[in-house]
Design an enzyme around this catalytic site. Structure first.
Site, PDB file in Angstrom:
ATOM      1  N   GLY A 124      32.691   2.491  -9.645  1.00  0.00           N
ATOM      2  CA  GLY A 124      33.211   4.002 -10.048  1.00  0.00           C
ATOM      3  C   GLY A 124      32.275   4.944  -9.894  1.00  0.00           C
ATOM      4  O   GLY A 124      31.279   4.675  -9.520  1.00  0.00           O
ATOM      5  N   LYS A 143      32.292   7.220 -17.135  1.00  0.00           N
ATOM      6  CA  LYS A 143      32.371   6.356 -15.835  1.00  0.00           C
ATOM      7  C   LYS A 143      33.836   5.861 -15.671  1.00  0.00           C
ATOM      8  O   LYS A 143      34.447   5.487 -16.611  1.00  0.00           O
ATOM      9  CB  LYS A 143      31.496   4.876 -15.930  1.00  0.00           C
ATOM     10  CG  LYS A 143      31.683   4.334 -14.629  1.00  0.00           C
ATOM     11  CD  LYS A 143      30.925   3.296 -14.707  1.00  0.00           C
ATOM     12  CE  LYS A 143      30.621   2.504 -13.066  1.00  0.00           C
ATOM     13  NZ  LYS A 143      29.705   1.228 -12.978  1.00  0.00           N
ATOM     14  N   GLY A 162      26.636  10.480 -10.843  1.00  0.00           N
ATOM     15  CA  GLY A 162      26.220   9.002 -10.286  1.00  0.00           C
ATOM     16  C   GLY A 162      27.429   8.486  -9.729  1.00  0.00           C
ATOM     17  O   GLY A 162      28.618   8.773 -10.101  1.00  0.00           O
ATOM     18  N   VAL A 216      30.540   8.591 -12.169  1.00  0.00           N
ATOM     19  CA  VAL A 216      29.927   8.864 -13.442  1.00  0.00           C
ATOM     20  C   VAL A 216      30.086  10.303 -13.390  1.00  0.00           C
ATOM     21  O   VAL A 216      29.346  11.254 -12.577  1.00  0.00           O
ATOM     22  CB  VAL A 216      28.721   8.226 -13.598  1.00  0.00           C
ATOM     23  CG1 VAL A 216      28.545   8.542 -15.046  1.00  0.00           C
ATOM     24  CG2 VAL A 216      28.695   6.773 -13.565  1.00  0.00           C
ATOM     25  N   GLY A 244      28.744   4.207  -7.860  1.00  0.00           N
ATOM     26  CA  GLY A 244      28.621   2.981  -7.579  1.00  0.00           C
ATOM     27  C   GLY A 244      29.530   2.249  -7.080  1.00  0.00           C
ATOM     28  O   GLY A 244      30.733   2.869  -6.799  1.00  0.00           O
ATOM     29  N   GLY A 245      29.222   1.049  -7.021  1.00  0.00           N
ATOM     30  CA  GLY A 245      30.541   0.282  -6.288  1.00  0.00           C
ATOM     31  C   GLY A 245      31.832   0.118  -7.373  1.00  0.00           C
ATOM     32  O   GLY A 245      32.822  -0.148  -6.849  1.00  0.00           O
ATOM     33  N   ASP A 290      23.698  -5.757  -9.633  1.00  0.00           N
ATOM     34  CA  ASP A 290      23.354  -4.663  -8.642  1.00  0.00           C
ATOM     35  C   ASP A 290      21.982  -3.718  -9.176  1.00  0.00           C
ATOM     36  O   ASP A 290      21.930  -2.565  -9.639  1.00  0.00           O
ATOM     37  CB  ASP A 290      24.500  -3.617  -8.499  1.00  0.00           C
ATOM     38  CG  ASP A 290      24.514  -2.656  -7.629  1.00  0.00           C
ATOM     39  OD1 ASP A 290      23.612  -2.611  -6.823  1.00  0.00           O
ATOM     40  OD2 ASP A 290      25.197  -1.580  -7.748  1.00  0.00           O
TER      41      ASP A 290
END
Length: 475
Positions: free
Chosen positions: A204, A220, A199, A206, A201-202, A312
C-alpha cells in the site's frame, strides 16, 4: 531507590516509584512478588489496587511464568542479565560486562533497566517492562483518557477528557489501550484527502496525516486485499501486541467497506533510504541503525507472542525518529508464523520482498524461514557501509535482475576483502566516501563481516538475528 546489580527483590521487599520528580515519598506503583509467587507490576492507592504487568488477561504459563517456585527472588547481574524465580528473564540491549547499570521504578510507573554511557555521561534505557505507557493502570486517573502524544520534544503519553457519549467499541477501547478504530472520513480529513505521500510498498501507500488530537501520524492505505473482516481484525490485533522500542507502533485502524487502513506513529527523519541518498548519516548513526534494526527483527523472530517474518527488509522500511533511532516498519499482515512450525512457513502463495534484497530461497522455491529476513538485513547493512545500492552493481552472467546486481555488490566486497586481507586498505576502498577517514574502522569491519555472514547462500550458514546482535554488541 534504584536496584543495583546482584541486589535482590524478595518476598519481603519491593521496588517502589516516587510520587513525582520532585516528591520522593513512596508512590502508588511497585515491582513486587505477589502471593502467587509471580513478579508483577502493581498499582495500589487508598481506593483501589490492581496488577497491570504481566497482562492480567494472559495465563501465567502462557506469559512464560511459573508459580510453582515459592522462593520469590529476582536480581540482575553486572552483565545486565535479569532472572526471577518465576522464570521471567531478560537481557539488557547492551548485554555484557563493562557498563554500570541500575533497575528503577520510574515516576511514570514503568520499570526500566538503565546503562551508563561513560563517554557521553548519560543513562540510557536498555530494557523496559512496558513499551506502551497507556496500558499502565490508572496512569491518567479515574476520569481521563490516555493518548500517545505527537512526536517531538513533548513526545510521550497525553491525558485528556473522555470522548462524548456518542463515542462510548470506541471510547472504551481507546481508554483501555490507547488503540482505536478510526472512520474513513476521519482519516480522509487527517490526510487532506490523501494528499502528502511519504512512502509506498507492495502492500500500500503511506500518507502523512494530522489526527484530531494533533498527533502527526503515518496512515497506510492498504491495497485491495482478499482479507475478510474477521481475518483483518485478528491480524491487526496481533500486530498491536508486537511491542518494542525498535518497531513502529500502531495506533489504530480503519475497516469500513472496502477501505482498510492502518495508523502508525510518524517518524520525523524519514527512512534510511532517504538519509543514505542525502548523506546525512555518519558512521555512528549507521552502526546504531544496524544494531537497532537487528533488535527489532530479533524480537519479531523470537520474542513476541506470535512469530513474525518481515519478508521485505530494506532501507525504505527502516524509519528514523528525531534522534535518528531506527524502527522497523511494514511488518505484519499475512506474515505470522505458527510457533509450532519451527520458524518455517509453507503457506506463502507468492514471492514477497523487493528485488535486490531478496534471499535465494524465494527464487529457488526453498522453504521460507526467518533466515530470509537475515539475508535482506545483510544487504541493508552492506548498502549502509558502502553507500552502494544493490540495484546499481553489475552482476555475473548476461542477466540484469536485482538478484544478480545484489550478488554483484557482495562479490565486489568479498574480492576487496580477500585481495588485501591483513591491512585496512580494503575497508577504506569499500566504505562510503562520506565516512572515509571519519569512522572507527574496527567497528566498520565488524559490520562488514556480520553482513557477509548474513549473505551466505546457504540459509543454515547464516546467523540468527539474536546472534547478529551478540556480534555487534560483544560481551
Amino acid at each position: 531507590m534504584p536496584l543495583l546489580p546482584n541486589q535482590p527483590i524478595t518476598r519481603n521487599s519491593r521496588l517502589v516509584s516516587s510520587r513525582s520528580h520532585n516528591n520522593f515519598s513512596s508512590g502508588f506503583y511497585s515491582l513486587l512478588f505477589d502471593d502467587d509467587n509471580l513478579l508483577r507490576l502493581a498499582f495500589d492507592d487508598p481506593e483501589i489496587s490492581s496488577v497491570y504487568w504481566p497482562d492480567p488477561g494472559v495465563i501465567s504459563w502462557d506469559a512464560g511464568r511459573t508459580s510453582y517456585d515459592s522462593s520469590r527472588i529476582a536480581a540482575f547481574n553486572s552483565s545486565g542479565y535479569f532472572r526471577s524465580s518465576d522464570d521471567f528473564e531478560f537481557k539488557a540491549s547492551d548485554y555484557g560486562i563493562g557498563a554500570w547499570r541500575i533497575l528503577k521504578m520510574d515516576v511514570d510507573e514503568n520499570v526500566r533497566l538503565y546503562s551508563l554511557d561513560e563517554e557521553k555521561r548519560i543513562w540510557s534505557v536498555s530494557w523496559q517492562a512496558m513499551s506502551q505507557p497507556c496500558k499502565i493502570h490508572g496512569v491518567c486517573g479515574p476520569n481521563a483518557m490516555c493518548n500517545y502524544d505527537y512526536p517531538g520534544e513533548n513526545a510521550g503519553r497525553r491525558c485528556s477528557c473522555l470522548p462524548g457519549s456518542s463515542e462510548n467499541t470506541q471510547g472504551y477501547l481507546q481508554v483501555a489501550s490507547g488503540f482505536r478504530k478510526f472512520t474513513y472520513d476521519e482519516l480522509k480529513k487527517a490526510t487532506g484527502t490523501f494528499m502528502e505521500e511519504i512512502g509506498r510498498g507492495g502492500s500500500g501507500v503511506v500518507y502523512k496525516g494530522v489526527l484530531s488530537n494533533r498527533r502527526v501520524a503515518a496512515i497506510k492505505r492498504l491495497n485491495e486485499t482478499n482479507h475478510g473482516e474477521a481475518e483483518f481484525l485478528a491480524e491487526v490485533s496481533t500486530i498491536r501486541r508486537v511491542n518494542l522500542m525498535n518497531l513502529i507502533e500502531i495506533w489504530g485502524y480503519c475497516l469500513e467497506g472496502n477501505h482498510r487502513l492502518l495508523v502508525y506513529e510518524y517518524m520525523e527523519c524519514g527512512s534510511v533510504a532517504e538519509n543514505l541518498i542525502s548523506g546525512a548519516l555518519n558512521w555512528e548513526k549507521r552502526f546504531d541503525i544496524a544494531v537497532g534494526s537487528a533488535k527489532g527483527l530479533s524480537y519479531l523472530h523470537e520474542e513476541c507472542l506470535e512469530w513474525v517474518l518481515h519478508c521485505d527488509v530494506k532501507p525504505q522500511n527502516i524509519l528514523l525518529d528525531s534522534n535518528f533511532q531506527p524502527k522497523v516498519a511494514d511488518f505484519g499482515l499475512s506474515k505470522l508464523v505458527n510457533r509450532g512450525g519451527g520458524g518455517k512457513n509453507s503457506r506463502f502463495s507468492r514471492v514477497r520482498g523487493t528485488r535486490g534484497y531478496m534471499a535465494p530461497e524465494w527464487i529457488s522455491n526453498l522453504p521460507i524461514s526467518s533466515k530470509v529476513d537475515v539475508y535482506s538485513y545483510g544487504v541493508v547493512v552492506m548498502e549502509m557501509v558502502t553507500g552502494k545500492s544493490p540495484m546499481t552493481m553489475g552482476g555475473q552472467g548476461s542477466g540484469n535482475t536485482g538478484e544478480m546486481k545484489q550478488r554483484g555488490l557482495v562479490k565486489w566486497v568479498r574480492e576487496k576483502m580477500n585481495g588485501t586481507r591483513g591491512n585496512e586498505l580494503w575497508l577504506e576502498e569499500i566504505i562510503n566516501p562520506v565516512m572515509q577517514g571519519k569512522c572507527d574502522l574496527r567497528k566498520m569491519e565488524i559490520l562488514v563481516q556480520v553482513a557477509l555472514e548474513c549473505l551466505e547462500e546457504d540459509k543454515d550458514a547464516r546467523p540468527t538475528m539474536r546472534q547478529v546482535i551478540e556480534r555487534l554488541l560483544p560481551h
